[in-house]
Design a protein around this motif. Structure first.
Motif, PDB file in Angstrom:
ATOM      1  N   HIS A 150     -10.906   0.706  -4.090  1.00 38.12           N
ATOM      2  CA  HIS A 150      -9.987   0.919  -5.214  1.00 38.12           C
ATOM      3  C   HIS A 150     -10.124   2.336  -5.781  1.00 38.12           C
ATOM      4  O   HIS A 150      -9.125   2.965  -6.147  1.00 38.12           O
ATOM      5  CB  HIS A 150     -10.270  -0.107  -6.314  1.00 38.12           C
ATOM      6  N   ARG A 170     -11.148   5.024  -4.166  1.00 40.78           N
ATOM      7  CA  ARG A 170     -10.580   5.986  -3.197  1.00 40.78           C
ATOM      8  C   ARG A 170      -9.063   5.990  -3.270  1.00 40.78           C
ATOM      9  O   ARG A 170      -8.416   7.044  -3.207  1.00 40.78           O
ATOM     10  CB  ARG A 170     -11.023   5.616  -1.779  1.00 40.78           C
ATOM     11  N   GLU A 171      -8.473   4.812  -3.389  1.00 46.84           N
ATOM     12  CA  GLU A 171      -7.010   4.716  -3.465  1.00 46.84           C
ATOM     13  C   GLU A 171      -6.489   5.421  -4.730  1.00 46.84           C
ATOM     14  O   GLU A 171      -5.495   6.150  -4.688  1.00 46.84           O
ATOM     15  CB  GLU A 171      -6.594   3.251  -3.472  1.00 46.84           C
ATOM     16  N   HIS A 194      -6.764   9.100  -4.341  1.00 42.10           N
ATOM     17  CA  HIS A 194      -5.722   9.601  -3.443  1.00 42.10           C
ATOM     18  C   HIS A 194      -4.392   9.700  -4.184  1.00 42.10           C
ATOM     19  O   HIS A 194      -3.649  10.671  -4.034  1.00 42.10           O
ATOM     20  CB  HIS A 194      -5.579   8.690  -2.225  1.00 42.10           C
ATOM     21  N   TYR A 240      -0.728  -0.733  -8.295  1.00 44.60           N
ATOM     22  CA  TYR A 240      -1.921  -1.014  -7.488  1.00 44.60           C
ATOM     23  C   TYR A 240      -2.503  -2.406  -7.749  1.00 44.60           C
ATOM     24  O   TYR A 240      -2.916  -3.084  -6.801  1.00 44.60           O
ATOM     25  CB  TYR A 240      -2.959   0.100  -7.683  1.00 44.60           C
ATOM     26  N   THR A 290      -2.957  -5.182  -4.875  1.00 47.11           N
ATOM     27  CA  THR A 290      -4.248  -5.860  -4.691  1.00 47.11           C
ATOM     28  C   THR A 290      -4.061  -7.369  -4.668  1.00 47.11           C
ATOM     29  O   THR A 290      -4.647  -8.083  -3.853  1.00 47.11           O
ATOM     30  CB  THR A 290      -5.214  -5.472  -5.829  1.00 47.11           C
ATOM     31  N   TRP A 306      -7.041   1.608   6.573  1.00 45.33           N
ATOM     32  CA  TRP A 306      -7.368   2.924   6.023  1.00 45.33           C
ATOM     33  C   TRP A 306      -7.000   4.015   7.021  1.00 45.33           C
ATOM     34  O   TRP A 306      -7.347   3.927   8.201  1.00 45.33           O
ATOM     35  CB  TRP A 306      -8.857   3.014   5.694  1.00 45.33           C
ATOM     36  N   GLY A 349      -9.187  15.151   1.717  1.00 44.66           N
ATOM     37  CA  GLY A 349      -9.402  14.401   0.480  1.00 44.66           C
ATOM     38  C   GLY A 349      -9.755  12.966   0.820  1.00 44.66           C
ATOM     39  O   GLY A 349     -10.132  12.661   1.957  1.00 44.66           O
ATOM     40  N   PRO A 350      -9.654  12.097  -0.163  1.00 43.85           N
ATOM     41  CA  PRO A 350      -9.975  10.697   0.098  1.00 43.85           C
ATOM     42  C   PRO A 350      -8.988  10.071   1.079  1.00 43.85           C
ATOM     43  O   PRO A 350      -7.836  10.482   1.165  1.00 43.85           O
ATOM     44  CB  PRO A 350      -9.844  10.050  -1.290  1.00 43.85           C
ATOM     45  N   GLY A 351      -9.428   9.082   1.855  1.00 42.11           N
ATOM     46  CA  GLY A 351      -8.578   8.433   2.846  1.00 42.11           C
ATOM     47  C   GLY A 351      -7.412   7.714   2.199  1.00 42.11           C
ATOM     48  O   GLY A 351      -7.434   7.395   1.012  1.00 42.11           O
ATOM     49  N   ARG A 352      -6.397   7.462   3.031  1.00 42.82           N
ATOM     50  CA  ARG A 352      -5.189   6.815   2.501  1.00 42.82           C
ATOM     51  C   ARG A 352      -5.200   5.339   2.869  1.00 42.82           C
ATOM     52  O   ARG A 352      -5.491   4.978   4.016  1.00 42.82           O
ATOM     53  CB  ARG A 352      -3.959   7.512   3.086  1.00 42.82           C
ATOM     54  N   LYS A 353      -4.862   4.506   1.910  1.00 38.55           N
ATOM     55  CA  LYS A 353      -4.866   3.059   2.132  1.00 38.55           C
ATOM     56  C   LYS A 353      -3.431   2.615   2.420  1.00 38.55           C
ATOM     57  O   LYS A 353      -2.550   2.743   1.565  1.00 38.55           O
ATOM     58  CB  LYS A 353      -5.386   2.376   0.869  1.00 38.55           C
ATOM     59  N   TYR A 410      -0.615  -0.338   3.542  1.00 35.72           N
ATOM     60  CA  TYR A 410      -0.362  -1.777   3.433  1.00 35.72           C
ATOM     61  C   TYR A 410       0.676  -2.166   4.481  1.00 35.72           C
ATOM     62  O   TYR A 410       1.642  -1.433   4.713  1.00 35.72           O
ATOM     63  CB  TYR A 410       0.173  -2.130   2.045  1.00 35.72           C
TER      64      TYR A 410
END
Lengths: 406, 129
Positions: free
Chosen positions: A300, A302-303, A306, B52, B56, B68, B74-78, B80
């Motif tokens: 959560h 990390r999302e 992002h 979000y 979830t 993922w 940067g941070p990884g992308r999630k 769906y």
């Protein structure tokens, strides 16, 4: 003219709408009630939980119900509001005053006017307990201050009954020795530190909880070592009632100490400009207060990071996601919530079961052990084993649909 | 009740259905793109703080699954992706929503007709009848 009491709650709510908390689902379980138009003056659009709870009246009124069934219904409603919905202080009293007035005016049973107490408690919770309030309490509906007070009160009550048993078993005068003093200090410190660990975790301060837990273990080890090292022999004797009074004094101190002061110690909300602190707080709340695994919480975070990196402009995390405690609650309110907390309780019961088993082995191998404490130990171990089975079943059961306010 | 509040409530109620609808037309998607897509079609009341948690919940209910992707510095992308259970739910909820919207529409049209002033009768018309 409205035909349902809950619908009228909707109507009064609109005078001060809270756009983030629509309550469309509440009306599905509408109890059948036909209020008269002039009853609108009894409806309070107050929403509870914004900041410090504010009881409407400074005293708890004594309501007299004409019918026994109404009294039972009211008691059930109060219990449901407090236990099932963690209603803020004063809300249940206020709702009961309103219900009492309507029942008296209509002259009909509360069940007929408002429906089942369980359904009406749900309606009240939907309409009048804010998301902000629910976001600031733990899984037991308590703030850090309330939880710490409850822990000390429970400990004080246990101590009181232990002293009473000693009085019954050994007479009025209780002998005090160095090992007894050392052991007592160790137990008090260990209980205080372990309570602080639990409270810190529920407040989302995971690192702080680990420090308190480590201090608890260190205290127990040091206490056991010190108890063996100190000289035996009685120092003095004291009447058992004095010890019981000391326990009562501890209980009174725990009750009277302001919960808000303790709440402030554990409140660690980040400033608007510090995104890293906001994300760290989100991680702590998801893991500590909402029992998510580190991997789930990290996902959560990390999302969210992002999303913030993708969004144009200079908006910070608090601008995009809002209050960190409310956002954490929203992420955690899904159907797996029950399973997560059952798993956490299962782990706690595992530790308790192992401790009680070690204690039982020690009791069985000690020829001088008391049959009473042996029976208590065996009973407690049985209860712990039963809890283990129950919690394991709950933690592996299919997800439970949970009600949500958003 | 203010219009803004009403629309916020509607949006929240319909958000899971809208999201499933988008997922059904795309192989996979992620939060920020979904927000843009919703805004593009006129649903602009949805905020990240609402999106979000809704995603979830869909994930916990088994309607979508996650994957993922690698992050670009940067941070990884999630991402769906809709599941078979999600498609079943989409069909069911779409039908229920259509029936509900139809009912509401029929009621509100009837109200409009009732409220509309009826044309004044003319002597000429009556004569013709």
């Amino acid at each position: 003219m409205t035909k349902h009491h809950d619908q009228s709650l909707h109507q009064t709510q609109t005078s001060n709408p809270a756009p983030e908390q629509p309550s469309d689902s509440a009306s599905d379980s509408a109890p059948d009630h036909a209020p008269t138009a002039d009853r609108e003056r009894t409806r309070k659009p107050t929403r509870w939980g914004r900041g410090k709870p504010k009881p409407v009246r400074e005293y708890k009124p004594k309501l007299t119900w004409e019918r026994k069934e109404d009294e039972v219904w009211a008691a059930s409603l109060e219990v449901r509001l407090v236990l099932d919905h963690d209603a803020p202080a004063g809300l249940a009293d206020q709702v009961l005053i309103e219900v009492h007035e309507i029942v008296r005016e209509e002259g009909r049973p509360a069940l007929e006017l408002f429906g089942a107490s369980e359904a009406y408690a749900q309606v009240v919770a939907d309409e009048r307990i804010t998301e902000e309030h629910r976001a600031r309490v733990d899984a037991h509906g308590m703030t850090p201050g309330e939880r710490l007070s409850a822990a000390f009160v429970s400990f004080g009550v246990a101590g009181f009954f232990f002293c009473a048993l000693e009085w019954l078993r050994g007479g009025l005068w209780v002998g005090i020795s160095w090992p007894a003093v050392t052991l007592t200090v160790m137990i008090v410190l260990a209980v205080a530190l372990s309570s602080l660990a639990v409270v810190a975790r529920a407040a989302g301060l995971v690192r702080g909880a680990l420090w308190f837990a480590a201090a608890t273990v260190a205290t127990v080890c040091a206490g056991i070592g010190a108890t063996a090292a100190v000289p035996d022999g009685q120092l003095f004797t004291v009447p058992a009632p004095v010890l019981m009074l000391a326990c009562l004094a501890g209980i009174a101190a725990a009750v009277r100490f302001p919960d808000a002061t303790i709440d402030r110690w554990f409140a660690k909300n980040p400033t608007d400009s510090d995104d890293d602190a906001w994300f760290a707080r989100l991680d702590g709340l998801l893991r500590g207060r909402h029992a998510m695994s580190a991997a789930q919480a990290d996902g959560h975070v990390r999302e969210a990071r992002h999303h913030l990196a993708s969004a144009p402009g200079e908006a910070g995390a608090v601008d995009v996601f809002g209050d960190v405690e409310v956002y954490a609650l929203r992420l955690a309110e899904g159907p797996s919530r029950t399973r997560r907390f059952a798993r956490r309780q299962f782990y706690g019961s595992c530790v308790l079961t192992v401790s009680l088993t070690i204690l039982l082995i020690d009791n069985l191998t000690d020829p001088g052990s008391s049959p009473f404490w042996l029976a208590v130990n065996t009973g407690a171990l049985g209860a712990a084993l039963w809890s283990l089975v129950t919690e394991w079943r709950r933690s592996t059961a299919p997800d439970t649909p949970t009600h949500t306010h958003h | 009740m203010g219009a803004a509040h009403v629309h916020t409530a509607w949006t929240r109620a319909a958000l899971p259905l809208c999201l499933l609808g988008i997922f059904d037309t795309e192989e996979k998607s992620y939060g920020y793109a979904l927000l843009s897509r919703l805004t593009d079609v006129g649903i602009d009341g949805v905020k990240a703080a609402t999106l979000y948690p809704a995603l979830t919940r869909l994930e916990e209910e088994g309607a979508v699954e996650i994957e993922w992707g690698a992050g670009e510095g940067g941070p990884g992308r999630k991402y769906y992706r809709i599941t078979d259970a999600g498609r079943v739910r989409l069909r069911r909820d779409r039908a229920a929503w259509a029936a509900f919207a139809s009912t509401v529409a029929s009621l509100t049209r009837a109200d409009e007709q009732d409220a509309a002033p009826s044309p004044a009768p003319t002597g000429e018309g009556e004569d013709q009848a």
